[in-house]
Design an enzyme around this catalytic site. Sequence first.
Site, PDB file in Angstrom:
ATOM      1  CD  GLU A 119      -7.287   4.052  -0.368  1.00 17.92           C
ATOM      2  OE1 GLU A 119      -6.317   3.433   0.016  1.00 17.92           O
ATOM      3  OE2 GLU A 119      -7.163   4.285  -1.565  1.00 17.92           O
ATOM      4  CB  SER A 138      -0.900   0.011   1.301  1.00 21.18           C
ATOM      5  OG  SER A 138      -1.587   1.446   1.360  1.00 21.18           O
ATOM      6  CG  HIS A 142      -5.211  -0.225   3.544  1.00 24.58           C
ATOM      7  ND1 HIS A 142      -4.998   0.166   2.039  1.00 24.58           N
ATOM      8  CD2 HIS A 142      -4.423   0.435   4.054  1.00 24.58           C
ATOM      9  CE1 HIS A 142      -4.636   1.184   2.025  1.00 24.58           C
ATOM     10  NE2 HIS A 142      -3.991   1.442   3.197  1.00 24.58           N
ATOM     11  CG  ASN A 143      -7.436  -1.105  -1.049  1.00 25.41           C
ATOM     12  OD1 ASN A 143      -6.434  -0.895  -0.617  1.00 25.41           O
ATOM     13  ND2 ASN A 143      -7.035  -1.175  -2.557  1.00 25.41           N
TER      14      ASN A 143
END
Length: 502
Positions: free
Chosen positions: A213, A134, A209-210
Amino acid sequence: MPKLKPKSDIGLIGLAVMGQNLALNIADHGFQISVYNRTTETMDSFVAENPNTPGGVLGCKQIKNFVQSLKRPRKIIILVKAGGPTDAVIDTLIPLLDKNDIIIDGGNAKWTDTIRREKDLKAKKLRFVGSGVSGGEEGARFGPALMPGGDPAAYKHLQPIWDAIAAKVDAKTGRPLEGAEPGAPVKGGVPCAAYIGPNGAGHYVKMIHNGIEYGDMQMICEAYDLMQNVLGLTAPEIGKVFARWNKGQLDSFLIEITADILQQSDPITGKPFVEVVLDTAGQKGTGKWTSVNALDMGVPAPTVAEAVFARFLSAVKTERVAAGKILKGPSKRFSGNKTAFIRAIHDALYCSKICSYAQGFQLMREAQNEYNWELNFGQIAQIWRGGCIIRAVFLQKITDAFKRKPKLANLLLDPYFNKTIQKAQSNWRKVVSTATEQGVAIPTFSSALSYYDGYRTARLPQNLLQAQRDYFGAHTYERVDKPRGKFFHIDWPEKDRPQLKV
Ligand code: NBP
Protein backbone atom coordinates in the site's frame (compact mmCIF):
# COMPACT_ATOMS: atom_id res chain seq x y z
CA MET A 1 -34.82 -3.46 21.33
CA PRO A 2 -34.32 -7.18 20.46
CA LYS A 3 -34.17 -9.55 23.42
CA LEU A 4 -30.56 -10.54 24.10
CA LYS A 5 -29.59 -14.19 24.47
CA PRO A 6 -28.05 -15.27 27.80
CA LYS A 7 -24.67 -15.75 26.10
CA SER A 8 -23.07 -13.87 23.21
CA ASP A 9 -21.50 -15.55 20.18
CA ILE A 10 -18.36 -13.47 20.41
CA GLY A 11 -16.81 -10.61 22.38
CA LEU A 12 -14.78 -7.55 21.42
CA ILE A 13 -12.46 -5.39 23.48
CA GLY A 14 -11.49 -1.91 22.25
CA LEU A 15 -14.22 0.38 20.99
CA ALA A 16 -12.25 2.96 19.01
CA VAL A 17 -12.81 3.41 15.24
CA MET A 18 -12.02 -0.17 14.22
CA GLY A 19 -13.65 -1.90 17.17
CA GLN A 20 -16.98 -0.05 16.90
CA ASN A 21 -17.25 -0.67 13.17
CA LEU A 22 -16.26 -4.33 13.34
CA ALA A 23 -18.69 -4.93 16.24
CA LEU A 24 -21.54 -3.43 14.20
CA ASN A 25 -20.59 -5.49 11.15
CA ILE A 26 -20.69 -8.66 13.30
CA ALA A 27 -24.01 -7.72 14.89
CA ASP A 28 -25.48 -6.86 11.46
CA HIS A 29 -24.78 -10.45 10.40
CA GLY A 30 -26.93 -11.84 13.21
CA PHE A 31 -24.23 -12.64 15.77
CA GLN A 32 -24.72 -11.37 19.29
CA ILE A 33 -21.61 -9.55 20.44
CA SER A 34 -20.47 -8.50 23.93
CA VAL A 35 -18.35 -5.37 24.02
CA TYR A 36 -15.94 -3.94 26.57
CA ASN A 37 -13.78 -0.83 26.53
CA ARG A 38 -11.25 0.42 29.09
CA THR A 39 -13.07 3.77 29.21
CA THR A 40 -16.61 2.77 30.14
CA GLU A 41 -18.33 5.92 28.80
CA THR A 42 -17.21 4.99 25.26
CA MET A 43 -18.88 1.59 25.64
CA ASP A 44 -22.03 3.11 27.16
CA SER A 45 -22.56 5.58 24.33
CA PHE A 46 -21.75 2.95 21.67
CA VAL A 47 -24.38 0.58 23.07
CA ALA A 48 -26.92 3.39 23.49
CA GLU A 49 -26.40 4.53 19.88
CA ASN A 50 -26.90 1.03 18.46
CA PRO A 51 -29.97 -0.49 20.12
CA ASN A 52 -31.43 -2.32 17.12
CA THR A 53 -28.81 -4.46 15.41
CA PRO A 54 -29.99 -7.86 14.10
CA GLY A 55 -27.64 -9.84 16.38
CA GLY A 56 -27.63 -7.52 19.39
CA VAL A 57 -24.86 -5.74 21.28
CA LEU A 58 -24.34 -6.43 24.96
CA GLY A 59 -22.31 -3.77 26.77
CA CYS A 60 -20.19 -4.86 29.74
CA LYS A 61 -18.72 -2.49 32.31
CA GLN A 62 -16.54 -5.11 34.02
CA ILE A 63 -14.15 -7.35 32.11
CA LYS A 64 -15.13 -10.29 34.35
CA ASN A 65 -18.79 -9.95 33.37
CA PHE A 66 -17.72 -9.54 29.75
CA VAL A 67 -15.87 -12.87 29.82
CA GLN A 68 -18.76 -14.60 31.58
CA SER A 69 -21.21 -13.34 28.96
CA LEU A 70 -19.62 -15.44 26.19
CA LYS A 71 -20.43 -18.89 24.79
CA ARG A 72 -17.65 -21.49 25.08
CA PRO A 73 -15.11 -21.81 23.72
CA ARG A 74 -15.03 -18.07 24.25
CA LYS A 75 -13.95 -16.00 21.26
CA ILE A 76 -12.60 -12.57 22.18
CA ILE A 77 -11.43 -10.06 19.58
CA ILE A 78 -8.92 -7.49 20.77
CA LEU A 79 -8.89 -4.24 18.76
CA VAL A 80 -6.79 -1.91 20.86
CA LYS A 81 -3.65 0.05 20.03
CA ALA A 82 -1.02 -2.42 18.82
CA GLY A 83 1.97 -3.24 21.06
CA GLY A 84 1.91 -2.77 24.85
CA PRO A 85 -1.88 -2.24 25.09
CA THR A 86 -2.51 -5.61 23.39
CA ASP A 87 -0.21 -7.35 25.88
CA ALA A 88 -1.93 -5.53 28.75
CA VAL A 89 -5.37 -6.73 27.61
CA ILE A 90 -4.12 -10.31 27.12
CA ASP A 91 -2.59 -10.30 30.62
CA THR A 92 -5.91 -9.15 32.08
CA LEU A 93 -7.81 -11.86 30.22
CA ILE A 94 -5.57 -14.85 31.00
CA PRO A 95 -6.74 -15.50 34.59
CA LEU A 96 -10.38 -15.11 33.53
CA LEU A 97 -10.34 -17.61 30.66
CA ASP A 98 -10.75 -21.38 30.52
CA LYS A 99 -8.81 -24.03 28.60
CA ASN A 100 -9.26 -23.74 24.80
CA ASP A 101 -10.80 -20.27 24.86
CA ILE A 102 -9.70 -18.20 21.87
CA ILE A 103 -8.18 -14.73 21.79
CA ILE A 104 -8.19 -13.00 18.41
CA ASP A 105 -5.91 -10.01 17.88
CA GLY A 106 -7.35 -7.93 15.03
CA GLY A 107 -4.90 -5.03 15.46
CA ASN A 108 -1.90 -4.21 13.34
CA ALA A 109 0.41 -6.35 15.43
CA LYS A 110 3.98 -7.04 14.40
CA TRP A 111 4.08 -10.68 13.31
CA THR A 112 6.95 -11.48 15.68
CA ASP A 113 4.78 -10.30 18.60
CA THR A 114 2.02 -12.59 17.34
CA ILE A 115 4.43 -15.54 17.24
CA ARG A 116 5.47 -14.78 20.84
CA ARG A 117 1.88 -14.35 22.07
CA GLU A 118 0.68 -17.54 20.41
CA LYS A 119 3.50 -19.51 22.02
CA ASP A 120 2.91 -18.02 25.48
CA LEU A 121 -0.83 -18.61 25.33
CA LYS A 122 -0.42 -22.16 24.04
CA ALA A 123 1.67 -22.93 27.12
CA LYS A 124 -1.32 -21.75 29.16
CA LYS A 125 -3.71 -23.96 27.12
CA LEU A 126 -5.30 -20.94 25.49
CA ARG A 127 -5.64 -20.46 21.73
CA PHE A 128 -4.63 -17.41 19.75
CA VAL A 129 -5.53 -16.14 16.29
CA GLY A 130 -3.60 -13.15 14.93
CA SER A 131 -5.79 -11.74 12.21
CA GLY A 132 -4.93 -8.95 9.80
CA VAL A 133 -7.95 -6.68 9.29
CA SER A 134 -7.72 -4.38 6.32
CA GLY A 135 -9.97 -1.70 4.88
CA GLY A 136 -9.93 0.94 7.61
CA GLU A 137 -13.13 2.22 9.11
CA GLU A 138 -15.39 1.52 6.14
CA GLY A 139 -13.97 -1.95 5.55
CA ALA A 140 -14.45 -2.89 9.20
CA ARG A 141 -18.08 -1.70 9.01
CA PHE A 142 -19.18 -3.16 5.68
CA GLY A 143 -16.66 -5.84 4.71
CA PRO A 144 -12.94 -5.94 5.45
CA ALA A 145 -10.28 -8.22 4.00
CA LEU A 146 -9.35 -10.63 6.77
CA MET A 147 -6.03 -12.45 7.09
CA PRO A 148 -6.24 -14.84 10.04
CA GLY A 149 -3.27 -16.85 11.23
CA GLY A 150 -2.58 -19.03 14.25
CA ASP A 151 -4.16 -22.17 15.58
CA PRO A 152 -6.14 -23.68 12.65
CA ALA A 153 -8.55 -25.55 14.96
CA ALA A 154 -9.28 -22.28 16.76
CA TYR A 155 -9.90 -20.54 13.45
CA LYS A 156 -12.62 -23.13 12.64
CA HIS A 157 -14.67 -21.62 15.50
CA LEU A 158 -14.14 -18.09 14.19
CA GLN A 159 -14.55 -18.89 10.49
CA PRO A 160 -18.38 -18.61 10.23
CA ILE A 161 -18.20 -15.08 11.64
CA TRP A 162 -15.12 -14.06 9.63
CA ASP A 163 -16.66 -15.43 6.39
CA ALA A 164 -19.93 -13.62 7.07
CA ILE A 165 -18.46 -10.19 7.79
CA ALA A 166 -15.67 -10.15 5.17
CA ALA A 167 -15.93 -8.38 1.81
CA LYS A 168 -17.04 -10.70 -1.01
CA VAL A 169 -15.77 -11.10 -4.55
CA ASP A 170 -17.20 -12.86 -7.58
CA ALA A 171 -15.79 -16.41 -7.78
CA LYS A 172 -14.99 -16.20 -11.50
CA THR A 173 -13.94 -12.60 -12.14
CA GLY A 174 -12.67 -11.73 -8.66
CA ARG A 175 -14.66 -8.47 -8.86
CA PRO A 176 -15.84 -7.08 -5.52
CA LEU A 177 -19.57 -7.65 -4.93
CA GLU A 178 -21.87 -5.07 -3.44
CA GLY A 179 -25.13 -5.35 -1.52
CA ALA A 180 -28.49 -4.23 -2.88
CA GLU A 181 -27.77 -0.77 -1.46
CA PRO A 182 -24.66 0.78 0.12
CA GLY A 183 -23.83 -1.09 3.28
CA ALA A 184 -26.42 -3.84 2.77
CA PRO A 185 -25.14 -7.41 3.29
CA VAL A 186 -23.77 -9.08 0.16
CA LYS A 187 -25.36 -12.34 -0.97
CA GLY A 188 -23.07 -15.08 -2.30
CA GLY A 189 -19.54 -14.57 -3.53
CA VAL A 190 -16.19 -15.67 -2.15
CA PRO A 191 -15.31 -14.11 1.22
CA CYS A 192 -12.11 -12.08 1.36
CA ALA A 193 -11.04 -14.12 4.35
CA ALA A 194 -9.03 -17.33 4.45
CA TYR A 195 -6.78 -19.06 6.90
CA ILE A 196 -3.25 -17.88 6.09
CA GLY A 197 -1.03 -20.10 8.23
CA PRO A 198 0.31 -20.80 11.73
CA ASN A 199 1.26 -18.29 14.43
CA GLY A 200 2.26 -14.92 12.90
CA ALA A 201 1.43 -15.71 9.24
CA GLY A 202 -1.76 -13.63 9.13
CA HIS A 203 -0.16 -10.56 10.61
CA TYR A 204 2.90 -11.00 8.38
CA VAL A 205 0.72 -11.02 5.26
CA LYS A 206 -1.18 -7.98 6.57
CA MET A 207 2.17 -6.20 7.01
CA ILE A 208 3.14 -6.99 3.41
CA HIS A 209 -0.27 -5.68 2.32
CA ASN A 210 0.51 -2.42 4.10
CA GLY A 211 4.02 -2.25 2.62
CA ILE A 212 2.54 -2.70 -0.86
CA GLU A 213 0.00 0.00 0.00
CA TYR A 214 2.90 2.39 0.77
CA GLY A 215 4.34 1.62 -2.69
CA ASP A 216 1.01 2.06 -4.49
CA MET A 217 0.34 5.40 -2.82
CA GLN A 218 3.81 6.77 -3.60
CA MET A 219 3.57 5.65 -7.26
CA ILE A 220 0.28 7.48 -7.63
CA CYS A 221 1.87 10.59 -6.11
CA GLU A 222 4.73 10.39 -8.62
CA ALA A 223 2.24 10.14 -11.52
CA TYR A 224 0.43 13.20 -10.14
CA ASP A 225 3.70 15.08 -9.71
CA LEU A 226 4.74 14.40 -13.32
CA MET A 227 1.41 15.57 -14.70
CA GLN A 228 1.59 18.64 -12.49
CA ASN A 229 5.24 19.63 -12.79
CA VAL A 230 6.22 18.32 -16.23
CA LEU A 231 2.94 18.79 -18.11
CA GLY A 232 1.52 21.71 -16.12
CA LEU A 233 -1.94 20.14 -15.65
CA THR A 234 -4.23 21.43 -12.90
CA ALA A 235 -5.39 19.17 -10.06
CA PRO A 236 -8.94 18.74 -11.46
CA GLU A 237 -7.47 17.92 -14.90
CA ILE A 238 -5.23 15.29 -13.31
CA GLY A 239 -8.24 14.00 -11.36
CA LYS A 240 -10.02 13.39 -14.65
CA VAL A 241 -7.03 11.42 -15.96
CA PHE A 242 -7.15 9.21 -12.85
CA ALA A 243 -10.91 8.77 -13.26
CA ARG A 244 -10.25 7.55 -16.82
CA TRP A 245 -7.46 5.24 -15.67
CA ASN A 246 -9.84 3.78 -13.11
CA LYS A 247 -11.84 2.25 -15.95
CA GLY A 248 -8.90 0.20 -17.25
CA GLN A 249 -5.95 -1.89 -16.06
CA LEU A 250 -5.40 0.40 -13.07
CA ASP A 251 -8.99 0.10 -11.77
CA SER A 252 -8.53 0.16 -7.99
CA PHE A 253 -9.68 1.77 -4.77
CA LEU A 254 -6.59 4.01 -4.50
CA ILE A 255 -6.89 5.30 -8.10
CA GLU A 256 -10.60 5.91 -7.54
CA ILE A 257 -10.13 7.95 -4.37
CA THR A 258 -7.23 9.85 -5.98
CA ALA A 259 -9.57 10.94 -8.81
CA ASP A 260 -12.06 12.17 -6.19
CA ILE A 261 -9.44 13.92 -4.07
CA LEU A 262 -7.93 15.79 -7.01
CA GLN A 263 -11.35 17.05 -8.10
CA GLN A 264 -12.26 18.19 -4.58
CA SER A 265 -12.05 21.92 -3.82
CA ASP A 266 -11.12 23.38 -0.46
CA PRO A 267 -14.26 24.60 1.33
CA ILE A 268 -12.35 27.56 2.81
CA THR A 269 -10.37 28.97 -0.13
CA GLY A 270 -12.11 27.36 -3.09
CA LYS A 271 -8.69 26.21 -4.39
CA PRO A 272 -8.13 22.57 -5.36
CA PHE A 273 -8.08 20.79 -2.00
CA VAL A 274 -4.65 19.13 -2.56
CA GLU A 275 -3.08 22.57 -2.92
CA VAL A 276 -3.89 23.49 0.68
CA VAL A 277 -2.60 20.21 2.14
CA LEU A 278 0.95 20.40 3.55
CA ASP A 279 3.35 18.06 1.73
CA THR A 280 4.59 16.10 4.75
CA ALA A 281 3.40 12.53 5.14
CA GLY A 282 2.87 10.61 8.36
CA GLN A 283 3.10 6.87 8.94
CA LYS A 284 2.37 4.23 11.53
CA GLY A 285 5.31 1.94 10.85
CA THR A 286 4.11 -1.05 8.84
CA GLY A 287 5.97 0.13 5.69
CA LYS A 288 9.11 0.45 7.78
CA TRP A 289 8.60 -3.04 9.23
CA THR A 290 8.28 -4.43 5.70
CA SER A 291 11.49 -2.73 4.59
CA VAL A 292 13.45 -3.73 7.70
CA ASN A 293 12.21 -7.30 7.24
CA ALA A 294 13.39 -7.23 3.61
CA LEU A 295 16.85 -6.13 4.78
CA ASP A 296 16.87 -8.75 7.55
CA MET A 297 15.94 -11.57 5.18
CA GLY A 298 18.15 -10.31 2.32
CA VAL A 299 15.25 -9.96 -0.13
CA PRO A 300 15.42 -7.10 -2.64
CA ALA A 301 12.30 -4.97 -2.04
CA PRO A 302 13.57 -1.51 -3.00
CA THR A 303 10.25 -0.10 -4.17
CA VAL A 304 8.48 -0.31 -0.80
CA ALA A 305 11.65 0.96 0.90
CA GLU A 306 11.77 3.95 -1.47
CA ALA A 307 8.13 4.69 -0.66
CA VAL A 308 9.01 4.76 3.05
CA PHE A 309 12.07 6.96 2.43
CA ALA A 310 9.92 9.31 0.30
CA ARG A 311 7.70 9.87 3.36
CA PHE A 312 10.80 10.54 5.48
CA LEU A 313 12.09 13.02 2.89
CA SER A 314 8.71 14.73 2.79
CA ALA A 315 8.88 15.16 6.57
CA VAL A 316 12.00 17.40 6.47
CA LYS A 317 9.98 20.25 5.02
CA THR A 318 11.97 23.15 6.49
CA GLU A 319 15.24 21.65 5.31
CA ARG A 320 13.83 21.07 1.80
CA VAL A 321 12.55 24.62 1.51
CA ALA A 322 16.01 25.92 2.47
CA ALA A 323 17.82 23.47 0.17
CA GLY A 324 15.58 24.42 -2.75
CA LYS A 325 17.02 27.93 -2.58
CA ILE A 326 20.60 26.64 -2.86
CA LEU A 327 20.55 23.43 -4.92
CA LYS A 328 19.70 24.00 -8.55
CA GLY A 329 18.30 21.45 -10.99
CA PRO A 330 17.79 21.47 -14.77
CA SER A 331 15.62 24.15 -16.35
CA LYS A 332 14.51 22.05 -19.30
CA ARG A 333 10.86 22.35 -20.38
CA PHE A 334 8.70 19.59 -21.76
CA SER A 335 8.17 19.93 -25.49
CA GLY A 336 6.69 16.55 -26.41
CA ASN A 337 3.16 15.33 -26.98
CA LYS A 338 1.17 15.69 -23.74
CA THR A 339 -1.38 12.97 -24.51
CA ALA A 340 1.37 10.49 -25.37
CA PHE A 341 3.23 11.37 -22.17
CA ILE A 342 0.10 10.84 -20.04
CA ARG A 343 -0.20 7.39 -21.63
CA ALA A 344 3.49 6.80 -20.82
CA ILE A 345 2.92 7.77 -17.18
CA HIS A 346 0.05 5.27 -17.06
CA ASP A 347 2.36 2.55 -18.33
CA ALA A 348 5.17 3.55 -15.94
CA LEU A 349 2.72 3.33 -13.05
CA TYR A 350 1.45 -0.09 -14.11
CA CYS A 351 4.93 -1.55 -14.69
CA SER A 352 6.23 -0.14 -11.38
CA LYS A 353 3.19 -1.60 -9.61
CA ILE A 354 3.92 -5.04 -11.06
CA CYS A 355 7.52 -4.82 -9.76
CA SER A 356 6.40 -3.65 -6.33
CA TYR A 357 3.96 -6.57 -5.99
CA ALA A 358 6.61 -8.96 -7.32
CA GLN A 359 8.85 -7.79 -4.46
CA GLY A 360 6.04 -8.20 -1.89
CA PHE A 361 5.36 -11.77 -3.01
CA GLN A 362 9.07 -12.57 -2.94
CA LEU A 363 9.16 -11.38 0.66
CA MET A 364 6.27 -13.70 1.53
CA ARG A 365 8.00 -16.58 -0.25
CA GLU A 366 11.16 -16.05 1.79
CA ALA A 367 9.19 -15.61 5.03
CA GLN A 368 7.40 -18.91 4.51
CA ASN A 369 10.77 -20.64 4.33
CA GLU A 370 12.04 -18.77 7.38
CA TYR A 371 8.95 -19.50 9.52
CA ASN A 372 7.91 -22.83 8.03
CA TRP A 373 4.59 -21.60 6.69
CA GLU A 374 2.87 -22.77 3.52
CA LEU A 375 1.34 -19.67 2.03
CA ASN A 376 -1.20 -19.82 -0.79
CA PHE A 377 -0.16 -16.80 -2.84
CA GLY A 378 -3.07 -16.96 -5.30
CA GLN A 379 -5.51 -17.00 -2.40
CA ILE A 380 -3.74 -14.10 -0.69
CA ALA A 381 -4.13 -12.00 -3.87
CA GLN A 382 -7.79 -13.00 -3.95
CA ILE A 383 -8.35 -11.94 -0.32
CA TRP A 384 -6.93 -8.53 -1.28
CA ARG A 385 -9.45 -8.20 -4.17
CA GLY A 386 -12.14 -6.84 -1.89
CA GLY A 387 -12.46 -4.80 1.28
CA CYS A 388 -8.88 -3.62 1.59
CA ILE A 389 -7.03 -0.46 0.61
CA ILE A 390 -5.01 -2.12 -2.18
CA ARG A 391 -8.06 -3.77 -3.77
CA ALA A 392 -7.61 -3.69 -7.52
CA VAL A 393 -8.67 -5.51 -10.66
CA PHE A 394 -4.99 -6.22 -11.24
CA LEU A 395 -4.89 -8.61 -8.25
CA GLN A 396 -6.94 -11.15 -10.22
CA LYS A 397 -3.99 -11.35 -12.62
CA ILE A 398 -1.80 -12.35 -9.67
CA THR A 399 -4.30 -15.01 -8.56
CA ASP A 400 -4.36 -16.31 -12.15
CA ALA A 401 -0.55 -16.34 -12.30
CA PHE A 402 -0.23 -18.44 -9.14
CA LYS A 403 -3.03 -20.74 -10.34
CA ARG A 404 -1.03 -21.32 -13.53
CA LYS A 405 2.15 -21.95 -11.55
CA PRO A 406 1.87 -22.18 -7.74
CA LYS A 407 5.67 -22.23 -7.33
CA LEU A 408 6.24 -19.22 -9.60
CA ALA A 409 9.66 -17.81 -8.67
CA ASN A 410 8.78 -14.19 -9.44
CA LEU A 411 5.62 -12.54 -10.77
CA LEU A 412 7.70 -10.94 -13.52
CA LEU A 413 8.20 -14.41 -15.01
CA ASP A 414 4.48 -15.05 -15.44
CA PRO A 415 3.56 -14.79 -19.15
CA TYR A 416 0.89 -12.11 -18.57
CA PHE A 417 3.17 -9.84 -16.54
CA ASN A 418 6.14 -10.51 -18.82
CA LYS A 419 4.12 -9.59 -21.89
CA THR A 420 2.62 -6.51 -20.23
CA ILE A 421 6.03 -5.15 -19.32
CA GLN A 422 7.41 -5.98 -22.77
CA LYS A 423 4.66 -3.86 -24.28
CA ALA A 424 4.86 -0.97 -21.85
CA GLN A 425 8.55 -0.72 -20.97
CA SER A 426 9.57 1.81 -23.59
CA ASN A 427 6.97 4.20 -22.14
CA TRP A 428 8.21 3.41 -18.62
CA ARG A 429 11.80 4.20 -19.65
CA LYS A 430 10.65 7.40 -21.37
CA VAL A 431 8.97 8.57 -18.15
CA VAL A 432 12.01 7.76 -16.00
CA SER A 433 14.40 9.51 -18.39
CA THR A 434 12.15 12.56 -18.87
CA ALA A 435 11.64 12.93 -15.11
CA THR A 436 15.40 12.64 -14.60
CA GLU A 437 16.10 15.25 -17.29
CA GLN A 438 13.54 17.59 -15.78
CA GLY A 439 14.66 17.07 -12.18
CA VAL A 440 11.43 15.53 -10.85
CA ALA A 441 11.94 12.93 -8.11
CA ILE A 442 10.40 9.56 -8.98
CA PRO A 443 11.90 7.18 -6.39
CA THR A 444 9.46 4.30 -6.88
CA PHE A 445 9.20 4.50 -10.68
CA SER A 446 12.96 4.51 -11.07
CA SER A 447 13.77 1.97 -8.35
CA ALA A 448 11.18 -0.41 -9.81
CA LEU A 449 12.79 -0.04 -13.24
CA SER A 450 16.24 -0.71 -11.77
CA TYR A 451 14.80 -3.74 -10.02
CA TYR A 452 13.39 -4.98 -13.33
CA ASP A 453 16.68 -4.38 -15.14
CA GLY A 454 18.70 -5.91 -12.33
CA TYR A 455 16.50 -8.99 -12.04
CA ARG A 456 16.72 -9.75 -15.76
CA THR A 457 20.52 -9.29 -15.90
CA ALA A 458 22.44 -12.54 -15.90
CA ARG A 459 25.77 -10.90 -15.01
CA LEU A 460 25.70 -7.91 -12.67
CA PRO A 461 28.75 -5.80 -11.77
CA GLN A 462 28.96 -7.39 -8.32
CA ASN A 463 31.89 -9.42 -9.64
CA LEU A 464 33.89 -6.22 -9.21
CA LEU A 465 32.35 -5.60 -5.79
CA GLN A 466 33.33 -9.06 -4.58
CA ALA A 467 36.86 -8.47 -5.90
CA GLN A 468 36.99 -5.19 -3.95
CA ARG A 469 35.92 -7.07 -0.80
CA ASP A 470 38.61 -9.66 -1.37
CA TYR A 471 41.19 -6.90 -1.92
CA PHE A 472 40.61 -4.89 1.24
CA GLY A 473 39.22 -7.51 3.62
CA ALA A 474 40.21 -10.94 2.27
CA HIS A 475 36.49 -11.72 2.12
CA THR A 476 37.13 -14.31 -0.64
CA TYR A 477 35.25 -14.82 -3.91
CA GLU A 478 33.66 -17.56 -5.97
CA ARG A 479 34.88 -18.24 -9.54
CA VAL A 480 32.80 -18.47 -12.69
CA ASP A 481 34.83 -21.53 -13.76
CA LYS A 482 34.44 -23.48 -10.49
CA PRO A 483 31.36 -24.97 -8.72
CA ARG A 484 29.32 -22.63 -6.47
CA GLY A 485 30.25 -22.76 -2.80
CA LYS A 486 34.01 -22.96 -3.33
CA PHE A 487 35.73 -19.80 -2.13
CA PHE A 488 39.07 -18.36 -3.24
CA HIS A 489 41.37 -15.58 -2.20
CA ILE A 490 44.10 -13.80 -4.11
CA ASP A 491 47.26 -12.65 -2.39
CA TRP A 492 47.06 -9.11 -3.65
CA PRO A 493 50.59 -7.86 -4.46
CA GLU A 494 51.76 -5.59 -1.66
CA LYS A 495 53.96 -3.37 -3.85
CA ASP A 496 51.17 -2.25 -6.19
CA ARG A 497 48.62 -1.89 -3.48
CA PRO A 498 47.50 1.67 -2.60
CA GLN A 499 48.37 2.36 1.04
CA LEU A 500 45.56 3.22 3.40
CA LYS A 501 46.32 6.56 5.03
CA VAL A 502 45.79 6.42 8.80
P1 NBP B 1 -6.41 2.82 18.36
O1 NBP B 1 -5.23 2.13 17.77
O2 NBP B 1 -6.46 4.28 18.35
O3 NBP B 1 -6.56 2.32 19.91
C1 NBP B 1 -7.57 2.85 20.73
C2 NBP B 1 -8.22 1.76 21.57
O4 NBP B 1 -7.23 1.09 22.36
C3 NBP B 1 -9.25 2.31 22.54
O5 NBP B 1 -10.31 1.42 22.64
C4 NBP B 1 -8.44 2.39 23.83
O6 NBP B 1 -9.25 2.39 24.98
C5 NBP B 1 -7.68 1.12 23.73
N1 NBP B 1 -6.54 1.02 24.65
C6 NBP B 1 -5.36 1.69 24.68
BR1 NBP B 1 -4.92 3.06 23.57
N2 NBP B 1 -4.55 1.30 25.66
C7 NBP B 1 -5.22 0.33 26.29
C8 NBP B 1 -4.91 -0.47 27.41
N3 NBP B 1 -3.73 -0.38 28.02
N4 NBP B 1 -5.84 -1.35 27.84
C9 NBP B 1 -7.02 -1.45 27.21
N5 NBP B 1 -7.39 -0.73 26.12
C10 NBP B 1 -6.49 0.16 25.68
O7 NBP B 1 -7.77 2.24 17.72
P2 NBP B 1 -8.13 1.95 16.19
O8 NBP B 1 -7.68 3.03 15.28
O9 NBP B 1 -9.56 1.56 16.22
O10 NBP B 1 -7.25 0.66 15.84
C11 NBP B 1 -7.36 -0.55 16.56
C12 NBP B 1 -6.35 -1.54 16.01
O11 NBP B 1 -6.65 -1.79 14.64
C13 NBP B 1 -4.92 -1.02 16.02
O12 NBP B 1 -4.04 -2.09 16.25
C14 NBP B 1 -4.72 -0.49 14.64
O13 NBP B 1 -3.35 -0.46 14.25
C15 NBP B 1 -5.52 -1.49 13.82
N6 NBP B 1 -6.00 -1.01 12.54
C16 NBP B 1 -6.47 0.25 12.42
C17 NBP B 1 -6.94 0.69 11.17
C18 NBP B 1 -7.51 2.08 11.03
O14 NBP B 1 -7.83 2.44 9.89
N7 NBP B 1 -7.67 2.85 12.09
C19 NBP B 1 -6.94 -0.18 10.09
C20 NBP B 1 -6.49 -1.47 10.25
C21 NBP B 1 -6.03 -1.88 11.49
P3 NBP B 1 -9.73 3.79 25.63
O15 NBP B 1 -10.98 4.16 24.89
O16 NBP B 1 -9.99 3.46 27.04
O17 NBP B 1 -8.62 4.77 25.45
